[in-house]
Motif scaffolding. Structure first.
Motif, PDB file in Angstrom:
ATOM      1  N   ALA A 228       0.789  -1.275   0.102  1.00  0.00           N
ATOM      2  CA  ALA A 228      -0.026   0.050  -0.078  1.00  0.00           C
ATOM      3  C   ALA A 228       0.752   1.087  -0.009  1.00  0.00           C
ATOM      4  CB  ALA A 228      -0.857   0.078   1.156  1.00  0.00           C
ATOM      5  N   ALA A 229       1.996   1.040   0.657  1.00  0.00           N
ATOM      6  CA  ALA A 229       2.713   2.243   0.894  1.00  0.00           C
ATOM      7  C   ALA A 229       3.436   2.812  -0.434  1.00  0.00           C
ATOM      8  CB  ALA A 229       3.806   2.066   2.128  1.00  0.00           C
ATOM      9  N   LEU A 230       4.033   1.528  -0.828  1.00  0.00           N
ATOM     10  CA  LEU A 230       4.726   1.768  -2.283  1.00  0.00           C
ATOM     11  C   LEU A 230       3.723   2.224  -3.481  1.00  0.00           C
ATOM     12  CD1 LEU A 230       7.216   1.093  -3.663  1.00  0.00           C
ATOM     13  CD2 LEU A 230       6.459  -1.279  -4.179  1.00  0.00           C
TER      14      LEU A 230
ATOM     15  N   GLY B 251       1.014  12.538 -10.757  1.00  0.00           N
ATOM     16  CA  GLY B 251       1.208  13.944 -10.688  1.00  0.00           C
ATOM     17  C   GLY B 251       0.073  14.490  -9.824  1.00  0.00           C
ATOM     18  N   GLU B 252      -1.003  13.841  -9.658  1.00  0.00           N
ATOM     19  CA  GLU B 252      -2.094  14.367  -9.009  1.00  0.00           C
ATOM     20  C   GLU B 252      -1.765  14.739  -7.397  1.00  0.00           C
ATOM     21  OE1 GLU B 252      -4.705  15.435  -9.716  1.00  0.00           O
ATOM     22  OE2 GLU B 252      -5.602  13.938 -11.371  1.00  0.00           O
TER      23      GLU B 252
ATOM     24  N   LEU C  41      -6.081  12.223  -5.010  1.00  0.00           N
ATOM     25  CA  LEU C  41      -6.190  10.703  -4.796  1.00  0.00           C
ATOM     26  C   LEU C  41      -6.692  10.031  -3.694  1.00  0.00           C
ATOM     27  CD1 LEU C  41      -2.437  10.322  -5.898  1.00  0.00           C
ATOM     28  CD2 LEU C  41      -4.282   9.817  -7.373  1.00  0.00           C
ATOM     29  N   ARG C  42      -6.625  10.877  -2.480  1.00  0.00           N
ATOM     30  CA  ARG C  42      -7.298  10.318  -1.451  1.00  0.00           C
ATOM     31  C   ARG C  42      -8.747  10.148  -1.715  1.00  0.00           C
ATOM     32  NH1 ARG C  42      -9.627  13.122   2.693  1.00  0.00           N
ATOM     33  NH2 ARG C  42      -8.257  14.901   2.238  1.00  0.00           N
TER      34      ARG C  42
ATOM     35  N   MET D 106       1.700   6.020  -7.176  1.00  0.00           N
ATOM     36  CA  MET D 106       0.717   6.721  -7.838  1.00  0.00           C
ATOM     37  C   MET D 106       0.948   8.410  -7.609  1.00  0.00           C
ATOM     38  SD  MET D 106      -2.066   5.286  -8.924  1.00  0.00           S
ATOM     39  CE  MET D 106      -3.680   6.057  -8.440  1.00  0.00           C
ATOM     40  N   LEU D 107       1.230   8.808  -6.494  1.00  0.00           N
ATOM     41  CA  LEU D 107       1.689  10.240  -6.354  1.00  0.00           C
ATOM     42  C   LEU D 107       2.693  10.632  -7.463  1.00  0.00           C
ATOM     43  CD1 LEU D 107       1.945  10.544  -2.417  1.00  0.00           C
ATOM     44  CD2 LEU D 107       0.355  11.883  -4.127  1.00  0.00           C
TER      45      LEU D 107
END
Ligand SMILES: NC(=O)c1ccc[n+]([C@@H]2O[C@H](COP(=O)([O-])OP(=O)(O)OC[C@H]3O[C@@H](n4cnc5c(N)ncnc54)[C@H](OP(=O)(O)O)[C@@H]3O)[C@@H](O)[C@H]2O)c1
Length: 269
Positions: free
Chosen positions: A210-212, A222-223, A228-229, A217-218
């Motif tokens: 999940a962290a990776l 580039g969002e 994203l949350r 994704m970040l």
């Protein structure tokens, strides 16, 4: 081809050495790497480990005479000792980069021949796996070519970002120390998963991925993090309920307070 010396092979210097050694031969910045340690026992261990790589163990004097780039990765209170040891035989045009928290370009220049190119830098330990960040603040005499040499030599450790020296304390809080914040978060997630009946290994696998995944994704979309949350948060759903608990426990305030405290500490306040 440039020669890079790393002074101090502890947690940070070791991470950078590992990345440089893992770098494919001939990659950008490829050249000889000299690892400088002060204990005979550590030198012996390193000599074995570095066999067949582009790195070797050197004394401070050998490194001073051979290196175009010096990465000083000792504790802040030992930086002056290293600089004074390399100063007499520094190569013309050599660049000295300090990775030490709170040591300024002016501090570096004070221990080196006048006009020496110095760079204050803030690294982080994911350098070891090529996912680090080094924030660079070049001193006044550093040329574009010298900065290019530094960036090329560090390319194998991850990313570099050039910021004014006045922003180094913020960089220390947001980057140098930041991996620890994420490890703490993952540690807490794993403990909670175990409390909920998962094995520790499965909980670790889930939290790590999940962290990776979130980090990737970040980086790749580039969002903004908030966008994203929102994409994971259905109205009235279970994620919204979890986030509300984190907010109720003051997560946002705790993070802001931690980062301000860290930046103040690195500024010596
Ligand atoms: N760790 C991090 O996450 C991190 C992040 C950002 C910045 N930094 C900065 O990186 C620097 C190093 O931190 P660290 O965590 O890697 O510390 P560390 O694990 O204690 O490593 C320092 C190393 O320097 C060696 N050393 C000391 N004096 C020396 C000398 N004169 N010549 C050669 N080697 C010498 C020490 O050797 P001995 O074992 O013989 O004492 C030790 O191996 C610090 O200035 C810190 O502010 C660290």
């Amino acid at each position: 081809m440039s020669t890079t010396a790393i002074h101090g092979i502890g947690s940070m210097g070791g991470a950078i050495l590992d990345a440089l050694v893992a770098e494919a031969a001939g990659a950008a910045g490829g050249g000889e790497v000299l690892a400088v340690v002060r204990r005979a026992e550590q030198a012996e261990q390193l000599r074995d480990r570095l066999q067949g790589t582009r790195a070797s163990v050197a004394t401070t004097e050998e490194a001073a005479a051979a290196a175009d780039l010096h990465l000083v990765a000792v504790k802040p209170y030992s930086v002056a000792d290293v600089l004074e040891a390399i100063a007499p035989s520094l190569r013309p045009g050599a660049v000295v980069v300090s990775l030490a928290l709170g040591v300024t370009n002016a501090d570096l220049a004070a221990h080196l021949p006048e006009g020496t190119a110095v760079v204050r830098a803030m690294p982080n330990t994911p350098a070891r796996v090529g996912q680090g960040m080094v924030v660079l603040s070049p001193g006044e005499t550093v040329t574009d070519e010298q900065l290019g040499l530094v960036r090329a030599a560090l390319a194998a450790t991850g990313r570099t970002l050039v910021l004014p020296e006045s922003q180094q304390d913020a960089a220390a809080a947001l980057s140098g120390s930041a991996p620890a914040y994420f490890y703490l978060f993952v540690e807490a997630m794993v403990d909670a998963g175990v409390a909920r009946g998962l094995t520790r290994a499965d909980a670790r696998e889930l939290a790590t991925q999940a962290a990776l995944g979130a980090g990737t994704m970040l980086r790749e979309t580039g969002e903004e993090a908030a966008v994203l949350r929102a994409q994971v948060t259905s109205p009235g759903g279970s994620t919204a309920a979890a986030l509300a608990r984190l907010e109720a426990h003051g997560l946002r305030h705790a993070v802001a307070d931690a980062i301000t405290t860290c930046a103040d500490r690195s500024a010596g306040r």
